[in-house]
Design a protein around this motif. Structure first.
Motif: not given
Ligand SMILES: Cc1ncc(COP(=O)(O)O)c(C=O)c1O
Length: 390
Positions: A22-34, A46-57
């Motif tokens: 519940q941070e007030h200011s926007e969080a910085l996600f310094l991560t290359s992958s999830f 990976f196939t897009g069948g489920e929404e969500g974060f994968v890789y920061s490229r």
């Protein structure tokens, strides 16, 4: 949120997503992958069948917040972020054009944009015709059966020519082509090209979206079909992604975007009026002045005239360099879009690599000086310029 709130609110609030903390200011996600809960979830992501974060490229929560905020401000169906303004133009072109296609481009666009179309894309079989930013008939005449894209920047750099977005969107659509507008100079705080009929908006977020000269970034906006089915695919594969850190910096910069753009435009107008009266100044180029050839059009399609003022000093290069060298406050630098005012001699810097004939044809004279007005007091800016003009 987009439908119900005004621009000032969207600049501060749109796109924010809170984590479980519940941070007030926007969080910085310094991560290359999830990470994934299971092999099956990884496969689905990976196939897009489920929404969500994968890789920061191609997927990162901080970058998503930046994209969603800018999409809300521009009134766009979708936005993809890029590493810089140039990579936004490259990604758009690579995604939407193929060998054998033709582009009509304003002759008054950023120098690297000219090089991209006339040099790099030409190598891959994309032909480009350059036309006057202000003469709609020239655009019509340049059309070919294989014209796929019309590209412009308004106001132009450094002479602040204004292109008629809605007239040129009509020209593009009649020919079955798309209109892309580089909106770096105005930002959505002053001009919303999609509402005027453009299909795509391009940003160098390096400029006013950040607003404080800290990081590079870019974006492409438009309909979901053009941006997500087209440009995103190129970005995901080719990789000129916006770093999460830069996205975070720009996201925070956008919170003051409207205030800055209005305040900097006000200062620019005051400075332009003073320069117009100055005996050592031959001509001032600023869309907010009644003397500007497209003043009425600028006032119709923009909310204010922007922060870039160019002017020609009497005495050519010697007088222009004397003025620049006499400044103590204004920074001598090629960048713009900063709260710190900057001063440039276009003929020997930003436009120094093009031929003297091309420069003359573009109206970039030796006496021309560009000031990108920041947030300092106008009285102090005047004193700084007066020293070199006297
Ligand atoms: C109008 C305009 N478009 C695009 C660019 C390129 O942006 P970037 O430097 O972020 O690649 C610039 C940069 O200076 C610019 O002024």
């Amino acid at each position: 949120m987009t439908d119900t709130f005004e621009l000032a609110t969207l600049g501060v609030r749109a796109g924010q997503r809170r984590t479980e903390f519940q941070e007030h200011s926007e969080a910085l996600f310094l991560t290359s992958s999830f990470v994934f809960d299971s092999a099956a979830q990884a496969a689905a992501r990976f196939t897009g069948g489920e929404e969500g974060f994968v890789y920061s490229r191609f997927t990162n929560p901080t970058v998503s917040m930046f994209q969603d905020r800018l999409a809300a401000l521009e009134g766009a169906g979708a936005c993809v972020a890029t590493a810089s303004g140039m990579s936004a133009i490259l990604a758009t072109s690579m995604a939407l054009l193929k060998a054998g296609d033709h582009v009509v481009c304003s002759s008054a666009v950023f120098g690297s944009t000219v090089t991209l179309y006339s040099g790099i894309l030409a190598k891959f079989g994309v032909q480009t015709s350059f036309v006057s930013p202000t003469d709609v008939r020239e655009w019509e005449k340049a059309l070919r059966p294989n014209t796929k894209l019309l590209f412009l920047e308004t106001p132009s750099n450094p002479l602040t020519d204004i292109s008629d977005i809605s007239a040129l969107s009509g020209v593009a659509h009649k020919a079955g082509a798309l209109l892309a507008v580089d909106n770096a100079f105005c930002t959505p705080a002053l001009q919303r090209p999609l509402a005027l009929g453009a299909d795509l908006v391009i940003h160098s977020a390096t400029k006013y979206l950040d607003g404080q000269g800290r990081v590079l970034g870019g974006a492409v906006l438009g309909s979901k079909a053009l941006v997500m089915d087209g440009v995103f695919g190129f970005l995901r594969t080719a990789g000129p992604a916006l770093s999460p850190f830069n996205a975070w910096v720009i996201l925070k910069g956008m919170e003051t975007l409207e205030l800055r753009m209005l305040a900097q435009s006000e200062r620019a107008l005051e400075l332009a009026r003073w320069l117009e009266r100055h005996p050592k100044v031959a001509r001032v180029f600023y869309p907010g002045l009644e003397s500007h050839p497209q003043h009425a059009l600028a006032m119709r399609q923009q909310r204010a005239a922007g922060a870039v003022v160019s002017f020609e000093v009497k005495g050519g290069r010697a007088a222009a360099w004397k003025l620049i060298d006499a400044t103590r406050l204004i920074s001598i630098t090629g960048n713009l879009g900063d709260v710190k005012s900057t001063i440039t001699h276009p003929a020997t810097t930003t436009h120094g690599r093009i031929s003297a004939e091309a420069r003359a044809a573009a109206g970039i004279t030796e006496g021309l000086v560009r000031v990108a007005v920041g947030l300092e007091s106008v009285a102090d800016l005047r004193t700084d310029l007066e020293r070199g003009l006297a």
